[in-house]
Design a protein around this motif. Structure first.
Motif, short mmCIF file in Angstrom:
data_model
loop_
_atom_site.label_atom_id
_atom_site.label_comp_id
_atom_site.label_asym_id
_atom_site.label_seq_id
_atom_site.Cartn_x
_atom_site.Cartn_y
_atom_site.Cartn_z
N ASN A 1 -10.82 -5.86 6.43
CA ASN A 1 -9.42 -6.15 6.08
C ASN A 1 -9.33 -6.43 4.59
O ASN A 1 -9.90 -7.41 4.10
CB ASN A 1 -8.92 -7.38 6.86
CG ASN A 1 -8.57 -7.05 8.30
OD1 ASN A 1 -8.23 -5.91 8.62
ND2 ASN A 1 -8.67 -8.03 9.17
N PHE A 2 -8.61 -5.60 3.87
CA PHE A 2 -8.46 -5.81 2.43
C PHE A 2 -7.50 -6.97 2.18
O PHE A 2 -6.45 -7.07 2.82
CB PHE A 2 -7.93 -4.54 1.75
CG PHE A 2 -8.95 -3.43 1.72
CD1 PHE A 2 -10.19 -3.61 1.12
CD2 PHE A 2 -8.67 -2.19 2.28
CE1 PHE A 2 -11.13 -2.59 1.09
CE2 PHE A 2 -9.59 -1.17 2.25
CZ PHE A 2 -10.83 -1.37 1.65
N ASP A 3 -7.89 -7.79 1.20
CA ASP A 3 -7.13 -9.01 0.91
C ASP A 3 -6.33 -8.89 -0.38
O ASP A 3 -5.47 -9.73 -0.65
CB ASP A 3 -8.12 -10.18 0.82
CG ASP A 3 -7.45 -11.52 0.75
OD1 ASP A 3 -6.81 -11.89 1.76
OD2 ASP A 3 -7.54 -12.19 -0.30
N SER A 4 -6.63 -7.87 -1.22
CA SER A 4 -5.90 -7.75 -2.49
C SER A 4 -5.95 -6.31 -2.98
O SER A 4 -6.76 -5.50 -2.52
CB SER A 4 -6.53 -8.65 -3.56
OG SER A 4 -7.72 -8.06 -4.06
N LEU B 1 1.41 -4.79 -0.51
CA LEU B 1 1.03 -4.04 0.70
C LEU B 1 1.47 -2.58 0.57
O LEU B 1 0.73 -1.65 0.93
CB LEU B 1 1.73 -4.69 1.89
CG LEU B 1 0.96 -4.79 3.20
CD1 LEU B 1 -0.27 -5.65 3.03
CD2 LEU B 1 1.85 -5.40 4.28
N LYS B 2 2.66 -2.39 0.02
CA LYS B 2 3.19 -1.03 -0.15
C LYS B 2 2.27 -0.23 -1.08
O LYS B 2 1.88 0.91 -0.78
CB LYS B 2 4.61 -1.13 -0.74
CG LYS B 2 5.29 0.18 -0.87
CD LYS B 2 6.72 -0.02 -1.33
CE LYS B 2 7.36 1.35 -1.52
NZ LYS B 2 8.65 1.27 -2.13
N THR B 3 1.88 -0.86 -2.20
CA THR B 3 0.99 -0.17 -3.14
C THR B 3 -0.36 0.12 -2.49
O THR B 3 -0.94 1.20 -2.65
CB THR B 3 0.80 -1.05 -4.40
OG1 THR B 3 2.08 -1.43 -4.87
CG2 THR B 3 0.04 -0.34 -5.48
N ALA B 4 -0.88 -0.86 -1.74
CA ALA B 4 -2.19 -0.69 -1.08
C ALA B 4 -2.14 0.50 -0.12
O ALA B 4 -3.05 1.34 -0.09
CB ALA B 4 -2.57 -1.96 -0.35
N ALA C 1 8.67 -6.21 11.06
CA ALA C 1 9.74 -5.77 10.14
C ALA C 1 9.12 -5.13 8.90
O ALA C 1 9.60 -4.09 8.41
CB ALA C 1 10.62 -6.96 9.75
N VAL C 2 8.05 -5.72 8.39
CA VAL C 2 7.37 -5.16 7.21
C VAL C 2 6.83 -3.76 7.54
O VAL C 2 6.97 -2.81 6.76
CB VAL C 2 6.22 -6.09 6.74
CG1 VAL C 2 5.36 -5.41 5.67
CG2 VAL C 2 6.78 -7.41 6.23
N CYS C 3 6.23 -3.63 8.71
CA CYS C 3 5.68 -2.32 9.11
C CYS C 3 6.78 -1.26 9.19
O CYS C 3 6.59 -0.13 8.74
CB CYS C 3 4.95 -2.43 10.46
SG CYS C 3 3.42 -3.33 10.34
N ARG C 4 7.92 -1.65 9.76
CA ARG C 4 9.03 -0.69 9.85
C ARG C 4 9.47 -0.27 8.45
O ARG C 4 9.65 0.91 8.16
CB ARG C 4 10.21 -1.30 10.63
CG ARG C 4 10.06 -1.20 12.15
CD ARG C 4 11.36 -1.53 12.86
NE ARG C 4 11.81 -2.88 12.61
CZ ARG C 4 11.38 -3.96 13.29
NH1 ARG C 4 10.51 -3.83 14.26
NH2 ARG C 4 11.84 -5.16 13.00
N GLN C 5 9.61 -1.29 7.59
CA GLN C 5 10.05 -1.02 6.22
C GLN C 5 9.09 -0.05 5.51
O GLN C 5 9.52 0.83 4.77
CB GLN C 5 10.12 -2.36 5.47
CG GLN C 5 10.60 -2.27 4.05
CD GLN C 5 10.40 -3.62 3.33
OE1 GLN C 5 10.37 -4.69 3.95
NE2 GLN C 5 10.26 -3.56 2.02
N LEU C 6 7.79 -0.21 5.75
CA LEU C 6 6.80 0.61 5.03
C LEU C 6 6.41 1.87 5.81
O LEU C 6 5.55 2.62 5.35
CB LEU C 6 5.54 -0.24 4.76
CG LEU C 6 5.73 -1.51 3.93
CD1 LEU C 6 4.39 -2.21 3.71
CD2 LEU C 6 6.38 -1.19 2.59
#
Ligand SMILES: Cc1ncc(COP(=O)(O)O)c(C=O)c1O
Length: 424
Positions: free
Chosen positions: A137-140, A186-189, A226-231
């Motif tokens: 799991n990436f943290d950054s 998260l979006k950039t990752a 919600a974040v997953c839907r957005q991305l």
């Protein structure tokens, strides 16, 4: 080998958690186990029993029946090789957060695809591991940038850790925590990983420890969905971290930390949230403390007794500084042996170090407790081994009860080991 036969003492599963029958059962179980050991082993010692741990595994499996759930052992909560081996033999996987923990998991025989690597700043050490098939799991964003090539080459299953907007009260600060990524990060990752041909499969969050209510997980799951839907990201594994609270432990105000937490409610929440993650294959959980806290006890001996007005100090050969850091914010049940029947006196139980901080517990104890008596501090299975110190003393021995016999799995640290680790 110790001749204790605790198999006689397990009507365990029929006893409702939190009942007075359960308190009696715990008292009986631990005293039966500890009393003969005080004749064989010098104090202080840490004692772990597989029986309460097994009972926890069964209780968790029962509560989550029908849900696609995988429990990852939280290595940091209890780094105990015998327990890890038992867990591994059940076909269960492990979660690690450091280079040493990863090496230890590999040495304990966990296959790489049964190891989940979490924790911050792992791009400073993880790149040197040649193992294929790890879960990471990436943290950054720095981790993503530094490890993306290795991830592809070694066919890691990768995930992203989200900084949740809700946190346990015990962990909440008036600032965001240092773990995980914000939504823009998260979006950039996601973009970077996808550009490299990698689709992250795990969404991870961890809300802290001693989570007071299952509703916190509900809020975190709703936010994460919600974040997953957005991305437009559809993770197959939703990793809710650890944090289930310990039943018998109180905070320093005397309130049970788990009084509002229900595992049945937690199961309902996971069930409901399935609809929010269309690609969901499994929930992953990383609980440590809930499983192993009841499986440990710290056994110390009274060295001195000092009355001080309305209170009394009982100075022991073990305590907070050396063996039980979590006593700084948790109150645990203390048993004494032999049974003393006098009036209860407010007692401060301290360890042997020269620190006023070294208070294991404040508890009413019979007035006729005296030097040579034994005290058993319960629910000592979580975080104490990971946090023990060598403050003026060496590490205490560790005893393991496999359900039938007890053996020493780590001897007391010798003076040579304590002082001799320095280079001339
Ligand atoms: C990422 C992660 N997972 C799991 C755990 C285990 O938490 P607990 O022992 O409270 O269940 C921790 C504890 O700090 C953690 O940081």
């Amino acid at each position: 080998m110790n001749q204790v036969d605790p198999s006689r003492s397990t009507a365990r599963r029929r006893i409702p958690a939190g009942s007075s029958a359960e308190s009696k059962w715990r008292r009986h179980f631990w005293l039966r186990l500890v009393v003969p050991l005080t004749k064989r082993f010098a104090t202080p010692f840490h004692l772990f029993s597989l029986l309460p741990f097994q009972a926890r595994c069964e209780a968790a499996d029962r509560a989550l029946t029908g849900l696609p759930v995988r429990h990852w052992w939280s290595a940091k909560t209890l780094p105990l090789p015998t327990l890890w081996q038992w867990w591994r033999d059940q076909g269960r996987p492990i979660e690690v957060v450091s280079e040493f923990e990863l090496q230890a998991a590999l040495a304990a025989g966990f296959p790489p695809d049964s190891i989940l690597v979490n924790g911050p700043a792992k791009h400073h050490w993880l790149d040197s591991f040649p193992h294929s098939g790890l879960n990471v799991n990436f943290d950054s964003l720095h981790e993503v940038a530094a490890l993306v090539r290795r991830a592809r080459q070694q066919r890691w299953r990768v995930g992203l850790r989200l900084t949740p907007t809700v946190m346990a009260r015990s962990n909440a600060r008036d600032r965001p925590g240092q773990f995980g990524m914000t939504v823009p990060e998260l979006k950039t990752a996601l973009q970077r990983l996808r550009r490299a041909g990698l689709e992250p499969e795990i969404l991870h969050f961890h809300l802290g420890t001693q989570i007071e209510s299952a509703n916190l997980y509900a809020a975190a799951l709703t936010g994460a969905a919600a974040v997953c839907r957005q991305l437009q990201w559809f993770p197959r594994f939703v990793d809710c971290g650890g944090g289930w609270p310990t039943d018998h432990v109180k905070d320093l105000t005397g309130r049970h930390v788990a009084h509002r937490f229900s595992l049945t409610e937690f199961a309902r929440i996971l069930q409901r949230a399935r609809a929010e993650f269309p690609a969901l294959k499994e929930y992953w959980l990383e609980n440590g403390r809930w499983f192993c806290a009841p499986a440990g006890a710290l056994v110390v001996r009274v060295l001195d007794v000092k009355p001080r007005g309305r209170i009394r100090y009982v100075i022991c050969d073990g305590g907070r500084t050396l063996h039980a850091m979590i006593s700084a914010w948790e109150t645990h049940t203390v048993l004494s042996h032999p049974a003393r029947r006098g009036r209860a006196v407010s007692t401060v139980i301290t360890g042997p170090t020269c620190m006023t901080f070294d208070v294991l517990a404040e508890s009413p104890l019979p007035e006729n407790i005296r030097p040579g008596d034994f005290l058993v501090w319960l629910d000592a299975g979580a975080y104490n081994l990971s946090w023990e110190t060598r403050f003026s003393h060496g590490f205490a021995p560790v005893l393991w009860h496999d359900g039938r016999t007890v053996r020493e799995i780590r001897p007391a640290e010798t003076f040579d080991a304590w002082w001799g680790r320095w280079r001339a």
